[in-house]
Design an enzyme around this catalytic site. Structure first.
Site, PDB file in Angstrom:
ATOM      1  N   GLU A  86     -21.382   7.517  -4.394  1.00 40.24           N
ATOM      2  CA  GLU A  86     -20.662   8.017  -5.564  1.00 40.24           C
ATOM      3  C   GLU A  86     -21.610   8.809  -6.480  1.00 40.24           C
ATOM      4  OE1 GLU A  86     -17.616   8.018  -5.715  1.00 40.24           O
ATOM      5  OE2 GLU A  86     -16.649   6.128  -5.207  1.00 40.24           O
ATOM      6  N   HIS A  93     -18.324  12.561  -3.210  1.00 37.11           N
ATOM      7  CA  HIS A  93     -19.039  11.519  -2.477  1.00 37.11           C
ATOM      8  C   HIS A  93     -18.930  11.750  -0.969  1.00 37.11           C
ATOM      9  CE1 HIS A  93     -15.484   9.187  -1.136  1.00 37.11           C
ATOM     10  NE2 HIS A  93     -14.978   9.388  -2.333  1.00 37.11           N
ATOM     11  N   ASP A 111     -19.375   3.419   6.279  1.00 38.44           N
ATOM     12  CA  ASP A 111     -19.105   2.526   5.152  1.00 38.44           C
ATOM     13  C   ASP A 111     -17.999   1.531   5.452  1.00 38.44           C
ATOM     14  OD1 ASP A 111     -17.023   4.398   5.202  1.00 38.44           O
ATOM     15  OD2 ASP A 111     -17.797   5.506   3.494  1.00 38.44           O
TER      16      ASP A 111
END
EC number: 3.5.99.6
Length: 645
Positions: free
Chosen positions: A175, A170, A97
């Site tokens: 999420e 998460h 990410d």
């Protein structure tokens, strides 16, 4: 072939009261004594995979994570590259990410993180490094995410995926609400996630609201998954993930469906798992005194009864029939446990003179003790044991407080600017005004992520130092008994600190050798957001170990306090020091002298309350728990655990 984790699995939990029965767990877990040991084992597995792929002339595709959890894994991989010749020439990486929007040069970017901790120190080809790009225009993001997925697939898929876990459950930035079939995409970050990251960004307002993340389905297609979790703050979400039902509200639970996933945990992160928290519900136990205490306190809280009211039926109905059979009756169990807890309570933390100390937590002799209270930051002393500290002073002990770090990064720029402007107004044209002007100019023009200049760091450290003097004077300590170490590991000017070094240990060792204490109080509360407490405690451990041959160390006891972040569980407490209402108020006022840490705390972690509120609530809650167990009722209690070093 077994992985390095399976080969080197920690077996310490086969000791008293610890069991390998895992019938409540839906994911394979390996528990290690500490994160350092666990990280080395994970790094060995990754290295083993890289080498085996190289032997077959194949590419090794790694999925990598950021955050504090994998840092020690990356450190070990770098060490293996430098010292053991581990090559990353055949490695392709895909990061999970990245914040959006986010420039690669920003020190909070995951691009910066990965190069700082890993890529700058190994021989991986730059073109083999893939990290989501936080600068892609919004209208191009959808296609970018599709291309990211395709690149993973074209590389042969992820051979190994390293994960951390957030408080919301998460993985990556998937999420709560993320679907099991979700792919790489842009996502809105949960408020809790942004709150947890706020200290790194100097406030939640500076934390990006969105991020690009690999999807749950992308992660689940990995051939091997290892999730890392360290510390007490992760214990609750680890239990929900490992023992709860699969649920999109806790996306990490989808890992239950993976056939080759392992959670690698330290003891603190595993603490809420049934086999450790309540092993008597799993099977027969080896009933040590510590486990008896833990079980009986738990039984009182479950049945909402005091110790002396527990019955045979209570024990039999709650998985403790073997304990009852061993002890003979609830009556004997109850009396013995009541006495154990009763003997922890003392209003004389330095020992009560001229008194039989057979059942007291501290020795009566020597009557007046030399005491060191180590405080990692310049406020942990009064926050965690301000009432006990004031008792030690009033009862005539030679008490010293030793502040291990300057705490300068926890002072906001606004607070520093305020003091600098007051100083400039006061000194006017005096010689130091040039330095003050330099500080004011720097703070007024400071860029994002810019490290404070030395003068600013010194000013911020002095603010913390003078607040400490004000607080210790208030509780009656002489200035000459206040010591500031300013340990070098802390003085980077950044949130990221240097590793503990020999110089740090030597400085701590020297102050112990100088004072020759009978008592040392140290922070055993390791849940602070950036690990300073743990480093400071390790410095004390190393110093005391090195000093063990010294004769004075034969009479030195080490007590660990908590209170800033968590409190000791009742069964862990070896000394409970009651506080009167006046002493609670004294402690509160002492904490309030640390004005720079009030209202806008920069590193408060997961607890949004001010430090004086959280400390007071915890002390009162400990007293309430003692009362509910049938012991004396007090306004508040500070708790300590004796540590055998």
């Amino acid at each position: 072939m077994k992985s390095a984790i399976e080969i080197n699995r920690d077996i310490s939990y086969k000791s008293a009261g610890k069991f390998e029965e895992t019938r409540f767990e839906k994911i394979h877990c390996e528990i290690f004594k500490n994160s350092m040991e666990a990280s080395k084992i994970v790094a060995q597995e990754i290295a083993q995979l890289i080498r085996s792929k190289k032997e077959r002339n194949k590419t090794c595709v790694l999925g990598l994570a950021t955050g504090s959890s994998p840092i020690k894994v990356y450190e070990e991989l770098v060490r293996m590259h430098r010292e053991e010749g581990l090559s990353f020439a055949n490695v392709v990486t895909f990061n999970l990410d990245e914040y959006y929007p986010m420039n690669k040069e920003n020190k909070q970017s995951y691009h910066y993180f990965m190069h700082q901790h890993l890529f700058n120190h190994i021989d991986i080809l730059p073109e083999n490094v893939n990290i989501p790009d936080g600068t892609i225009p919004l209208e191009e993001l959808n296609q970018y995410c599709i291309d990211y997925e395709m690149k993973i697939k074209e590389s042969g898929g992820l051979d190994f995926q390293l994960l951390g876990i957030g408080r919301t459950g998460h993985v990556g930035f998937n999420e709560p609400g993320s679907h099991v079939n979700s792919g790489t995409r842009i996502i809105t970050l949960d408020h809790i996630t942004r709150s947890d990251a706020s200290s790194d960004f100097n406030g939640i307002d500076n934390v990006p609201k969105r991020a690009i993340t690999m999807g749950v389905s992308t992660i689940l297609r990995s051939k091997r998954i290892v999730l890392l979790a360290w510390g007490q703050n992760k214990a609750s979400i680890i239990k929900r993930t490992v023992q709860g039902d699969t649920n999109s509200e806790v996306p990490a639970t989808f890992l239950q469906n993976h056939t080759n996933a392992t959670f690698v945990l330290d003891q603190s992160a595993a603490a809420d798992l049934t086999r450790f928290k309540t092993p008597w519900l799993v099977g027969e136990c080896l009933w040590t005194q510590e486990l008896k205490s833990k079980a009986i306190v738990w039984l009182c809280q479950k049945t909402k009864q005091s110790i002396l009211k527990l019955t045979d039926r209570d024990y039999n109905n709650n998985g403790m029939s073997d304990l009852l059979a061993q002890e003979g009756s609830a009556y004997h169990l109850n009396i013995n446990m009541f006495n154990v807890l009763q003997h922890t309570i003392t209003g004389w933390p330095g020992g009560k003179p001229n008194t039989d100390d057979t059942h007291r937590p501290e020795r009566a002799f020597p009557e007046k003790k030399r005491v060191i209270l180590f405080s990692p930051h310049p406020d942990d002393d009064v926050i965690s044991m301000g009432g006990t500290f004031s008792k030690l002073i009033r009862q005539g002990h030679d008490a010293h407080v030793v502040y291990q770090t300057s705490g300068n990064i926890a002072v906001t720029d606004q607070e520093a600017l305020k003091f600098a402007e007051v100083c400039k107004d006061f000194v006017n044209d005096a010689p130091c005004s040039d330095t003050i002007s330099k500080i004011i100019d720097f703070l007024n023009h400071k860029n994002e992520n810019q490290v404070d200049i030395l003068e600013v760091r010194k000013l911020k450290g002095l603010i913390r130092r003078r607040e400490s003097y004000a607080a210790t004077r208030y509780i009656g300590l002489k200035d000459q008994n206040v010591h500031f170490l300013d340990l070098p590991f802390y003085e980077t000017g950044q949130v990221k600190k240097n590793p503990l070094g020999q110089e740090d240990i030597s400085i701590v060792s020297n102050i112990i050798k100088k004072i020759k204490p009978h008592q040392v109080f140290a922070a055993g509360d390791l849940a602070d957001p950036h690990g300073t407490h743990e480093v400071c405690l390790n410095a004390i451990f190393a110093a005391m170990k090195g000093l063990k041959p010294e004769p004075f160390m034969n009479d030195c006891w080490l007590w660990l306090y908590r209170g800033a972040w968590h409190e000791w569980d009742i069964h862990e407490i070896d000394m409970a020091v009651p506080l009167s209402p006046d002493e609670v108020l004294l402690k509160r006022n002492a904490i309030l002298f640390h004005q720079s840490q009030k209202d806008r705390v920069m590193f408060q972690g997961n607890d949004s309350r001010e430090f004086w509120v959280r400390a007071e609530d915890r002390n009162k809650n400990t007293a309430k728990l003692y009362d509910e167990l049938g012991l004396a009722e007090y306004e508040a209690i500070e708790a300590f655990k004796k540590f055998e070093y």
